[in-house]
Structure formats: structure tokens, C-alpha cells
Design a protein around this motif. Sequence first.
Motif, short mmCIF file in Angstrom:
data_model
loop_
_atom_site.label_atom_id
_atom_site.label_comp_id
_atom_site.label_asym_id
_atom_site.label_seq_id
_atom_site.Cartn_x
_atom_site.Cartn_y
_atom_site.Cartn_z
N UNK A 50 20.24 25.48 27.25
CA UNK A 50 20.30 24.10 26.77
C UNK A 50 20.50 23.07 27.88
N UNK A 51 20.57 23.51 29.12
CA UNK A 51 20.71 22.58 30.24
C UNK A 51 20.21 23.26 31.50
N UNK A 73 12.30 36.62 22.85
CA UNK A 73 13.38 36.03 22.05
C UNK A 73 14.35 35.20 22.89
N UNK A 119 28.69 33.61 25.67
CA UNK A 119 27.79 33.25 26.76
C UNK A 119 26.50 32.67 26.19
N UNK A 151 26.00 31.54 23.18
CA UNK A 151 26.27 30.35 22.38
C UNK A 151 26.41 29.13 23.29
N UNK A 152 27.10 29.31 24.41
CA UNK A 152 27.31 28.19 25.33
C UNK A 152 25.99 27.66 25.89
N UNK A 153 25.02 28.56 26.02
CA UNK A 153 23.72 28.16 26.58
C UNK A 153 22.68 27.91 25.50
N UNK A 154 23.07 28.13 24.25
CA UNK A 154 22.17 27.99 23.10
C UNK A 154 20.91 28.86 23.27
N UNK A 155 21.13 30.12 23.62
CA UNK A 155 20.01 31.07 23.72
C UNK A 155 20.26 32.22 22.75
N UNK A 156 19.15 32.79 22.25
CA UNK A 156 19.30 33.90 21.31
C UNK A 156 19.56 35.21 22.04
N UNK A 163 32.21 27.75 35.48
CA UNK A 163 30.77 27.92 35.29
C UNK A 163 30.19 26.80 34.42
N UNK A 164 31.01 26.29 33.52
CA UNK A 164 30.55 25.26 32.60
C UNK A 164 30.55 23.86 33.21
#
Lengths: 462, 462
Positions: free
Chosen positions: A214-215, A357, B277, B279-284, B427-428
Motif C-alpha cells: 500500500x506504499x 495473489x 505483516x 495487513x500492514x502492507x495491505x497485501x494478500x 520498519x513502519x
Amino acid sequence: MNQTQSFIQSNRDRFLEELLDLLRIPSISADKAYSEHVHKTADVIADKLKRIGIETVEICQTAGYPIVYGEKIVDPALPTVLVYGHYDVQPADPLELWTSPPFEPVIKKTDIHPEGAIFARGACDDKGQMYMHVKAVEAMIASNELPCNVKFMIEGEEEVGSPNLAIFVKENVEKLKADIILVSDTGMLANDVPSITTGLRGLSYVEVEVTGPNRDLHSGLYGGCVANPINILTQMIASLHDENNRITIPGFYDKVVELSDEERAEMAKAPFSLEKYCKALDIREVHGEKGYSTPERGSIRPTLDVNGIWGGYTGEGAKTVIASKAFAKISMRLVPDQNPDEITALFKTHFESIAPASVRVAVHPHHGGEASVTPIDSIGYKAASLAYEQTFGKKPIPVRSGGSIPIVAMFEKVLGLKTIMMGFGLDSDAIHSPNEHYGVFNYFKGIETIPYFYKHFTELNK
Amino acid sequence: MNQTQSFIQSNRDRFLEELLDLLRIPSISADKAYSEHVHKTADVIADKLKRIGIETVEICQTAGYPIVYGEKIVDPALPTVLVYGHYDVQPADPLELWTSPPFEPVIKKTDIHPEGAIFARGACDDKGQMYMHVKAVEAMIASNELPCNVKFMIEGEEEVGSPNLAIFVKENVEKLKADIILVSDTGMLANDVPSITTGLRGLSYVEVEVTGPNRDLHSGLYGGCVANPINILTQMIASLHDENNRITIPGFYDKVVELSDEERAEMAKAPFSLEKYCKALDIREVHGEKGYSTPERGSIRPTLDVNGIWGGYTGEGAKTVIASKAFAKISMRLVPDQNPDEITALFKTHFESIAPASVRVAVHPHHGGEASVTPIDSIGYKAASLAYEQTFGKKPIPVRSGGSIPIVAMFEKVLGLKTIMMGFGLDSDAIHSPNEHYGVFNYFKGIETIPYFYKHFTELNK
């Protein structure tokens, strides 16, 4: 047409100056920043039509840029020629590769154009070629030699896929009634090898977007751990061709009309030198679908090309980033009987299906158009052929081109009219590229040839 | 260090304001347009060092941006700590994704930073972390508690690969004589899980250029006939990974030090939630080399990522062009004992070898750096560990990071010194990304922890 030809000869300087003025207006339809200039160009064209004696001239508003319409009816019983052209141009970038500014036309001599060529965006595509028709009709009217009726339909959105032209045509079927459509927006083989385009490829154009995290991420901390949208995009695009350079989208070739061996043998007679071709482009080898020659690959076979790609850091120096998104613009050239909407749908389904995916993919269709073919035994083709013979001293060669004028198929569908593509450009004119140019010879040869088409078309229709 | 800690507490507001001022200067080293600002930042750092009581301060000119050097020798018999940091920052683009301007720092609360975080380019990397050292040393000097000698070496080219630092270090071995190097340019696991970076990946960074035809071409006329440099580039890049996401460059893994099962089991004890991890990056799904966990992929395994790609038309709308050239920036993160020069050479040879004859390929190396590892039984590590224990109330976890500070390996080679990486970022924190930020908690925790390192390092050396 003797008076007409004399008129052309005695007005050469003015005809050229008028074109240069037209080329000074940056009518880039793809970029909203140029909107004012696109509109101004429409006004200029309308004014020019009025001045040459076109009786009814209208600037027809659309949801986008206007269509300039004009007509001169000599006698309703006579045939009517509908001239189509466009006054918008391609974007000029990359600007730094132009040897002179794209909207400051200059005439420079080249090897192919010893009489000089006009260097400017739109010189060939399509202001120069469209304006030949305005000047040819001016010459016939001024000389009292216009043998039939003429209508003009000049649009300003061809370079962005003519999104509003079909609507206009459908709403004006009666107004646009004619016997043939005449377009100069293609090329010929060489200045001493006249040719007429009898086939065009269709087009499907999409933009794809691959989204990973997302970034944007630091490639040290996240490199190797998450899908990099650029790497994934390269893998997805690479997979669209197989080892024989055939397109891997399921169903892509299903409706492709395969030419017979006889037709291919006929095509192979057109002059073509692979060596000269490579030399002109400064490439060591050509590259294309296995089993087909270069002229075949560029005309009777469908293709898939990335027209633009971007993502991540593209500035000076090094930035160690994993981009959140990567993008590409992809176009497919289509041949009869591929349907652009069907192909776009096949692309979208396939491209989405091959996305891992770890990323999300969006496919945005841009615009499309069908392929088309003009029979060489039609009256329109014959009239054009006779016209070329008269000015070039030799018969033109019928050629299937790789380019697309999607609206030609639309004209046939909506108006029931065939289109004759009398193109006077050359492949080397660098249309859509920096340093686009158009031979002064070609400009005037077009103006001289067009009146003979009117003459022969009227006579053959008697 | 009681006086020192009191001094820090009573100067919190000023310490924060000074950092904000520093963050207002856009010292982007990758873009020449910011040159003046980079130079100004060096001047400001030099001035700050003088004001806190560093006796010798020099702005050392290099072929690029200057290195700010400073030293305070308490007693030549005492140990010397050499602080390294950098005052340059990454480019800030894409600007439109910043929620506040990158060079107008503001403090905003986030879930992870309830005390607020400073949002600005360079907040964490590395102005914020570098300036902690200036303020920690100020506090010790002001409190008369500086237990050993200190030297500063703050450069302005870290974000472009430190092209002139090695030259400076080689020419100043005597001046830079020290017992340990202290750097805060890394992160820790969480604000309640302190950690110290004990390993860094190396880096090889290249820019590739694929050239097809000598000019941009119309994709209708040439599509399918010539190699499209963008399509070819995607195929070449895609081929750099195999189906297991292993890098296909011959010899790439030859020197990679494989960790033992025991070492991997030890690593696996560090807290890590794949779900959080993703979820924080919004990846499946994550994506990486088969056979390794995500933390392993990001630390002990080498990678290859495209950091930027561009070619053709990338503006608004559709342009049917075949670009003459396509480009990509590609970086490889390296692990012990991969040599960056060797890897760059392997890449170049391989990338050139896989180019089809229909295009020409150029590989331009940007910069590189070796991987490094700091032993946890060294005095430096032990001193740092004790310092963290004192301020965080718990032992820090030794962690091998995926990032690269190539100069750490260079320091060891040229100066014979180990580097302790006391990083206080998270990291965030979005370093190298839009909305980079640095916790106010982290900034002050760093300033508080650093003096204890000086104390324990001096004592352990007795």
C-alpha cells in the motif's frame, strides 16, 4: 482539370504558407493543457472551408472536441465525396529529440525529400494530408471544375481514438449521405512507387496497473519479502508472447482471417528490402511472429506492443525503493475478423488471471477499432488508381497497412460507405515520433492527384 | 550519567525544535537541483557541532558534497567513539502521496506513535537518528560526563551510494583513528522490543538501457515487425527470476554464506506475525524465494528488485508508439560473502548475454557495497546491549537487517573498526517513501540511550 492544375501551380507558395500556419497551432488532443489550441484549430479549419467556397460550414460540438463539417452541393443528382480528416495531433514528447521545435515548422532537405520536407508535429499526420483536400477542392471550385458534390468532416479527436465521432455519425446519417469516403491519413511505398492502402489493422488499447504494497517500501528492508509490482508487471507482460512471438492470450487468434498462399504470394511482390529496412532503423535484426515475413507481420498479423511503461524511481541517480504501483500502456493491432471489444475483454480476463495473489491488477480499456479492407475492384479504388496513374505516370500498388483508422470500419457499418485511403505520406516521415515531417513533393502531389479522383469517380459513376 | 539524563529532560523542547529546523532543509543528494540545500545542511551541522563544544570542526570538501568532521579529545589514553551519520535525504517523490509537505515537518499521532511522530523526509533516515548523537554528546559535555573521546563524520552522499566517503576515509586513516564506530541509521523491532542490527546486506545497483530502433516508431506501421525495447526489457527482467523466485544470473549464489539450521532456528525466535505483516502492507500474500521464511528472505538471502522502470509514452491518454529505448534501475541486495563488484560484473555479463540481436543493451553500474556482520560477543555490542537494557528495561535482540549501509564493510576494511548499529527507527517509519516519519519517543529514547553506550564502552575497555 487543366484549369485546376494551373490554379494549383500558381498558388503553391500560398498553399504551403497556409499549411505552415496550421502547423503552428499545437492541437494535441491527448493532453488537456492544449485544449484551447485544439479548439482554435477547429475554428481555423472552418474559416478556411468558408473562404474556399464551401457553402454550409458548421462547427459541430461534441462531448469532446468539435467536428468541422462543410458541404458544397453542385447538383443532388451527382455523386458525393465525403472527405474525412483530423485536425488534432499526437503529443510531441520526447521534446529533446526534435531537431527543431515541433510547432515551429521549418522546411529542411533530406535524402528522401530533396525538394525539402516540412518538419512539424502533424505535418503528415494529419494536418498536411487533410489540408491537401481543402486546397484541391479550392482549386476545383476556383477553376469551376468541381465535377460533383463534396462534404467535409474534419474531427479533433483521432489521436485519442475518436470517442465522439461514431455518435456524431450515427446522429447525422442523412447529412453525411455520400457515395464514397475519401481519407488521406496513410502512406505510400515511395515517392516513385505510388500505392493505395486497401487494408487497415484494428486496435485494442488498454492501460494496466499492478498494485503491490500500500506504499512505496525501502528495498533493503522489504526486498525479497513482498511482490515488487514492477518485477511482477515485467513477468506478466513477458508472458504475453511465447517463444515464437505469438500472443498467448487464450482465444486471441480464434477469429483471425488467415490469408491464402496465393494472397501471400501476391503481397510478396511489393518491393521490400530487409537490409534497407534494418539499416533505416539501425537494427541488426527484425523481430516478430515466426512463420511470417516482415511486411506480413506488419499488415496481416495481429500484434501486442507495450507503448509505455512506468513505475518506481525514474529520476537522476539511485533510489532503493520498491514501488507500490507499476503501470503500462499496451496496444494490440488487430486484423479481420478480430473484434476489438472481444479482444479487449480477452486481454482483461487473461491479464487478471495471470496476476499472482501477491498483487492486485486493474485493466482500463482506452479505445479500440476494427480492421477493414477495401476491394480493389470497386469504383472508388479504380478512380483513385486512375488519378495516381495520371499524376505519377504509373499505376499505384494496393497495400495492406499495419496502421489503424478504426473509424473506417465504423463508417462502413453506420453509413454503408467504403473508404478510399489516398495516403501520400512515407513510412520514414516519423509520424508519432520526434521530427515528424512531410515532403513538399508529397503535399503538392496530393493536391494535384485529388482532383483527378473527383473526375474519374464522377465519370465511373455515370 | 544522571546529570546527562537531567540535561536531556530539561532541553527536550529545544532538542525537538532543532531537529525540525534541520528537516526543513531539502538536502536531496540525488537531484542536483537541491545542491544549495545540501551544502547549507552541511554548514548547519558544522555549526551545531561547534555550539555543543566539539573543539575541532571542519567542513571537508570532496568531489561531491562535503563531509562534516568534528572531534573532542578528552584524553588520548581513553577510548574513542567515531560517530557516522548522513545529512542528505532521499528524493521526496511521489509528492502527491504525502499527507503534509515533505520539508515542512509536523508532529502527528499514529497508532504506533501515540506520543506523536515527526513527519518529514529525513525524519528517521537519517537526520533524526544522526542528530540524536549530536544532542547526546551535547548533554554529556554540558553535564561534564563525557567519559571518552568522540569524533563525528557526517556525510552528505549516503543516499547516492557514498561515492566520495571511501576516498576521504582512506586519506584520513590517522585522523579517524578510533575504537568503535557508532551509527544510527537502522531500525529496531518495536518500541517495546529493542533490537540491535548485527548484519547488513550489501548492495549492487545498476541502470539498464535497451535500445531498439533509432527513433520512436508508429506502432501500427512497425508493430510486430521490430523488437519493441519495452517488451524486450520486460522479458529480460522477467527471466532474472526462476519459478522458485531464485535469481538466474549464473554464479549469483556461488559465494552466499548459507546459515546453519541452528542459526536459522535462532533467528526464527524473533517475534514475527505474517498476518500482521500482510495487513500492514495491505497485501494478500507475500512473495519470495522458495524455502525461506519472510524474515529470512529479508535478511540472510540476496534479492533482485527493479526500483524504477520507464519507457515510451507515460502521459495522459493513449499514444501508439514503439519507443526507441526502455530503461530500468535494478538493485541487488547481497549477503556475506557476495562481493558487489563481482555481482555487478556477473549481472552485466548475464544481462548483455540474454539480449536478443534485435536490440542493444547497456548496463551502467551505479554503486555497491558489501554485506557485513557484527559479532554479538564484541565489547561494542555488549556496551550497546547494556545501554538498551538501562533505558528500555530489557535486553535488545540482535537482528540481521535486510538494508545496506555499504560503508560499514568499507570502515572495517580501511579503518579496521567494527560498527555498532544502534538504530531507533521502526520498519513502519516509511523511510524512502512518502510520509516518512520518526517517533518522538524514538528520538528521545535514542538521545537517552547513547550516553550509556559511551559509559559502558569506556568501562568495558578498562
